[in-house]
Structure formats: C-alpha cells, structure tokens
Design an enzyme around this catalytic site. Structure first.
Site, mmCIF file in Angstrom:
data_model
loop_
_atom_site.group_PDB
_atom_site.id
_atom_site.type_symbol
_atom_site.label_atom_id
_atom_site.label_comp_id
_atom_site.label_asym_id
_atom_site.label_seq_id
_atom_site.Cartn_x
_atom_site.Cartn_y
_atom_site.Cartn_z
ATOM 1 N N GLU A 187 3.248 8.220 -15.177
ATOM 2 C CA GLU A 187 2.262 7.430 -16.132
ATOM 3 C C GLU A 187 1.132 7.962 -16.994
ATOM 4 O O GLU A 187 0.340 7.807 -17.942
ATOM 5 C CB GLU A 187 1.055 6.297 -15.447
ATOM 6 C CG GLU A 187 1.045 5.247 -14.407
ATOM 7 C CD GLU A 187 0.942 5.100 -13.250
ATOM 8 O OE1 GLU A 187 -0.892 5.310 -13.865
ATOM 9 O OE2 GLU A 187 0.959 3.669 -12.340
ATOM 10 N N GLU B 100 8.527 -0.088 -7.929
ATOM 11 C CA GLU B 100 7.177 -0.966 -7.547
ATOM 12 C C GLU B 100 7.361 -2.435 -7.749
ATOM 13 O O GLU B 100 6.182 -2.655 -8.048
ATOM 14 C CB GLU B 100 6.019 -0.240 -7.729
ATOM 15 C CG GLU B 100 6.186 1.716 -7.824
ATOM 16 C CD GLU B 100 4.953 2.373 -8.563
ATOM 17 O OE1 GLU B 100 3.625 1.404 -8.657
ATOM 18 O OE2 GLU B 100 4.960 3.589 -9.018
HETATM 19 O O1 G3I Z 1 -9.042 5.302 2.279
HETATM 20 C C1 G3I Z 1 -9.780 4.854 1.837
HETATM 21 C C2 G3I Z 1 -10.014 3.876 2.988
HETATM 22 O O2 G3I Z 1 -10.988 5.164 3.761
HETATM 23 C C3 G3I Z 1 -11.656 4.017 2.462
HETATM 24 O O3 G3I Z 1 -12.887 2.843 3.633
HETATM 25 C C4 G3I Z 1 -11.110 2.754 1.491
HETATM 26 C C5 G3I Z 1 -12.681 1.787 0.981
HETATM 27 O O4 G3I Z 1 -12.200 1.895 -0.618
HETATM 28 O O5 G3I Z 1 -10.492 3.109 0.532
HETATM 29 C C6 G3I Z 1 -9.448 3.633 0.914
HETATM 30 O O6 G3I Z 1 -8.452 4.044 -0.194
HETATM 31 C C7 G3I Z 1 -8.007 3.205 -1.462
HETATM 32 C C8 G3I Z 1 -6.378 3.011 -1.232
HETATM 33 O O7 G3I Z 1 -6.073 2.729 -1.922
HETATM 34 C C9 G3I Z 1 -6.147 3.058 0.899
HETATM 35 O O8 G3I Z 1 -6.204 2.054 1.004
HETATM 36 C C10 G3I Z 1 -8.718 4.167 -2.431
HETATM 37 O O9 G3I Z 1 -10.150 4.131 -2.461
HETATM 38 C C11 G3I Z 1 -7.395 3.251 -3.361
HETATM 39 O O10 G3I Z 1 -8.268 3.854 -4.821
HETATM 40 C C12 G3I Z 1 -6.088 3.329 -3.136
HETATM 41 O O11 G3I Z 1 -5.724 2.281 -4.204
HETATM 42 C C13 G3I Z 1 -3.966 2.986 -4.220
HETATM 43 C C14 G3I Z 1 -4.342 3.514 -5.776
HETATM 44 O O12 G3I Z 1 -2.344 3.630 -6.004
HETATM 45 C C15 G3I Z 1 -4.527 4.567 -6.256
HETATM 46 O O13 G3I Z 1 -4.157 5.466 -5.741
HETATM 47 C C16 G3I Z 1 -3.801 1.870 -4.191
HETATM 48 O O14 G3I Z 1 -3.154 1.627 -2.731
HETATM 49 C C17 G3I Z 1 -1.710 2.097 -4.211
HETATM 50 O O15 G3I Z 1 -1.418 0.349 -4.166
HETATM 51 C C18 G3I Z 1 -1.616 1.970 -6.080
HETATM 52 O O16 G3I Z 1 -0.573 2.385 -5.978
HETATM 53 C C19 G3I Z 1 0.242 2.330 -7.667
HETATM 54 C C20 G3I Z 1 0.971 3.882 -7.272
HETATM 55 O O17 G3I Z 1 0.567 4.743 -6.561
HETATM 56 C C21 G3I Z 1 1.458 4.366 -8.784
HETATM 57 N N1 G3I Z 1 1.294 2.348 -9.665
HETATM 58 C C22 G3I Z 1 0.475 1.615 -9.235
HETATM 59 C C23 G3I Z 1 0.338 1.285 -8.581
HETATM 60 C C24 G3I Z 1 -0.730 0.117 -8.442
HETATM 61 O O18 G3I Z 1 -2.426 0.656 -8.776
#
Ligand code: G3I
Length: 391
Positions: free
Chosen positions: A149, A297
């Site tokens: 990105e 994705e």
């Molecule tokens: O693991 C913690 C957990 O311990 C905590 O209780 C919870 C509270 O919010 O957060 C958890 O972590 C989250 C994680 O997802 C697992 O659910 C993070 O806050 C959250 O930021 C994270 O979001 C991910 C996001 O990328 C940011 O890394 C999404 O699951 C994931 O689907 C998303 O994937 C991205 C790709 O990498 C890149 N392209 C876009 C795509 C969608 O946004």
C-alpha cells in the site's frame, strides 16, 4: 485396444499433470491457526483443506506479529503455527507483509529513529523474516508482499498536502495532517544529521531498499508489491500502475503485483465497475510489464440487515455479488500471468468486514455455516476456464 474414453482420460491426466506442474494455479484464503485446530470449529479446517492450496496469515506475519517486542526481539510462534499447519496440509503460503504503515509496534513508531536507523531496522526485519521462512520451511512461501500500500498512502499524503496549501493552512503542521506519511518514508529523504537531502521522490527509497533487501535474503522467492484500488481502470488505479511500472523500469527486483480486490457492492448496478472487460484490461497492462499477478485479498461486501454481517438486505445484492465473483474469476483465468487468487477470509463467521464496516458483510465465499455461497460457485466455475480440461 484402448477405448476412446480411456484415451481421453489418459490424455487428460497427462495434460492436467503437465499443466499443473508448469503452471500451477493457487486458490486460497487467510488462515487463522486457532480456528483450524479448535474442536468447536471442525468445518473451518475441513473446508480450508478441501478447497484451498494456498494460505496467508491475516495478521501474524506482519511486522508487529513477529517483531513486536523490540529491535532485536523476534517471536515467530504465532506465525509459525500457521506455517506448520499449511505445510502439514500441503499448502503454499503468501507471506504478508514485510513493509507497511500499519501493524507497526510502538517501540518502532515511538522510537524517533533517524532515517539511517530506520533503514537498518527495515533491512534487519526483512532479512530475518524472509530467511526464517526459507530456512525453516523451504519452499513454503510462494511470494512475499514485500511492500504493501505504499502508493495509496503516499498519494493520500500528497492530496492532503495540496488541499491544505489550497486552504491556506500549513501542510507541515502535524495538527493539520490527518493522513501522515508512513514511518518508512523517512528513509533516503534525510541525512544522518536529519537534514533533507532530496526533492520529492514518488517511488520512495524505502520501497527500493525493501525489494533489494528481500532479493538478497532469498533469491528464489517471488517478490510482490501489494495494493488496493488497483483493480479497475481509474485515475487512482493508473497512478498505482505507473508506480509499479516505475519500479520495474528502474530495475528494482519485483516479480509480481498483488491486487487486493476488497470490492464494495452497494447496489446491483455497481457490478459494472467490475466488468470483465475493465478488470481484464487492467490485468493485461500489468502482465505486459512481465509481472505475475495475484489477487490477494478478495471479498465483495454488501449491505446486510444485521450487525454480524450474515444477512444480505436483498437477494438482488447476492445475485449482483455473484456476478462480480464470476467476473473476477473469469478475468484471472483468462490471464496467464494471474497465478493465484486468495480471499480475505472464507467464511462470514470470521471476516474482517462487519467489524470494520457497520452493516456490511456477507463478503466471503462461504456463509457463517460454511455453506458455499452462489458467489463461490461462480468463482469456481470461472476458474475452470483456466484448467481447460478434465474438470
Ligand atoms: O489481537 C488483538 C486482540 O488481542 C485485541 O483484543 C483486539 C482489540 O481490538 O485487537 C486485536 O488485534 C487486531 C487484529 O486485527 C486481530 O483482530 C488489531 O487491533 C487490528 O488492527 C487488526 O486488524 C487487521 C488489519 O489488517 C490491521 O493489521 C485486520 O484483522 C486485517 O484483516 C487487516 O488486513 C488488511 C491487510 O493486512 C492489508 N490489506 C487490507 C486488509 C484489510 O484492512
């Protein structure tokens, strides 16, 4: 004497094996190890193994997933659980992702590092992570999303700067900036004393450095640039294309482009945005650069009447979504350079969409009960175009 039927079967088997050896196609999804081993989620594992030959960790291989504890502290345990499961199930993996502006740990974001220190951190991270997988799981990782990105975040920053200048506001005042640049953009733009050393560079030194470091870490794994909003033909998508073309033109070691395909379907007429001809023209211009293409994705979100994202508001939406899945699959199948298609989650039950977009969901190829949706059947049918024979 061999019957005609038997000759056809033998021919097809031969054709299929040659075809698959020379030009394997990968269909997959995100894989979350705890679901796969949970006794309460037997269908998660079953469907994953039955349907897919490639997996990607939704979060576990990101910077904060393996390198969250400090500059010299790596913890591969969660990511390795996924790698081990994938290996045991005969799957490949896409490595996601080495350099991104999200999923950055606080030791890094709050470390106030100089550009030179950031470059050292980036090189150390990429080298350690790539070599961990190439040594511990040889052949498992088909491709790394080396940089994720970058174009969109840089473009967002540029647009915001222009808007601030037009509004007579200070474009350098952090109080005015809502979309700050990625931490990595500092690399190459400042000398060791912190003085700016170059004018605007759209390709970014950190991108060049990331790809060159990745190639040096493992010359055999494919190196991808991954982004969103690069699926169709639009000003943004063409900007994204020119960014990648610039990297190729400079000889930066890049093997492929990942197109995320987080598609949004509001109403049935939106299907036109993702028509086969538009998607195909776009894939073809990347293929002409000599790059592999992975759809990385895929999901197609639609409005739902429930917050869990399980119930589409109208059947029309599901029908329109089905057509989009069909178009995406057929487009990829018709483009030899398109070698993998992965969904970002495969069941409504574990999709990122409802938590991120209120009252949207039903975006994945299986519903919350692991029943294939019409969209998945259309996806599979579209991909059959690729196999040409025997299925
Ligand atoms: O693991 C913690 C957990 O311990 C905590 O209780 C919870 C509270 O919010 O957060 C958890 O972590 C989250 C994680 O997802 C697992 O659910 C993070 O806050 C959250 O930021 C994270 O979001 C991910 C996001 O990328 C940011 O890394 C999404 O699951 C994931 O689907 C998303 O994937 C991205 C790709 O990498 C890149 N392209 C876009 C795509 C969608 O946004």
């Amino acid at each position: 004497m061999l019957s005609m039927k038997r000759i056809i079967v033998v021919f097809c088997l031969l054709f299929a094996s040659v075809y698959s050896d020379q030009d394997p196609f990968y269909l997959g999804s995100t894989l979350y190890a705890p679901y796969m081993t949970s006794p309460t989620e037997p269908l998660y594992s079953l469907v994953m193994q039955r349907e897919f030959n490639i997996a990607v960790a939704e979060n576990e291989m990101k910077f904060s997933g393996v390198h969250g504890g400090g500059q010299t502290i790596y913890d591969f345990s969660r990511a390795d659980a996924i790698a081990t499961l994938a290996m045991q199930n005969g799957m490949k993996m896409r490595g996601h992702t080495l350099v991104w502006h999200h999923a950055i740990p606080s030791w890094l974001s709050q470390g106030n590092y100089t550009s030179v220190q950031l470059a050292q951190i980036l090189v150390g991270h990429i080298t350690t992570v790539i070599q961990h997988y190439s040594q511990k799981y040889p052949g498992l990782i088909l491709a790394w999303d080396v940089v994720n990105e970058a174009y969109n975040v840089e473009q967002g920053y540029l647009n915001e700067q222009a808007a601030l200048i037009a509004a007579g506001k200070d474009p350098t005042d952090p109080a005015n900036i809502k979309s700050p640049r990625t931490i990595w953009s500092k690399i190459g733009q400042f000398d060791a004393a912190g003085n700016p050393i170059s004018t605007w560079d759209p390709l970014r030194d950190y991108v060049r450095l990331a790809f060159r470091t990745a190639r040096a870490a493992d010359p055999n794994v494919k190196l991808f640039y991954n982004d969103y909003s690069n699926e169709g033909i639009s000003t943004g998508s063409t900007g994204n294309y020119n960014f990648v073309k610039g990297l190729v033109g400079e000889g930066v070691p890049i093997d492929g482009v990942g197109m995320q395909y987080h598609l949004l379907l509001n109403k049935p007429t939106d299907v036109n945005n993702y028509s086969q001809s538009t998607l195909l023209s776009n894939l073809q211009r990347y293929a002409a650069l000599g790059l592999d293409i992975h759809i990385t994705e895929l999901d197609v979100r639609i409005p739902t009447s429930d917050a869990t994202g399980f119930i589409p508001t109208t059947p029309d939406l599901l029908a329109a979504q089905t057509q989009v899945f069909a178009n995406v699959a057929a487009t990829c199948a018709q483009t030899p350079a398109c070698k993998a298609l992965l969904c970002w989650g495969f069941t409504y039950a574990h999709s990122w969409i409802p938590a991120s977009f209120a009252f949207f969901g039903a975006a994945t190829p299986f519903d919350q009960n692991y029943v294939p949706t019409p969209g998945y059947l259309a996806l599979q049918k579209g991909l059959l175009l690729r196999k040409k024979c025997c299925f």
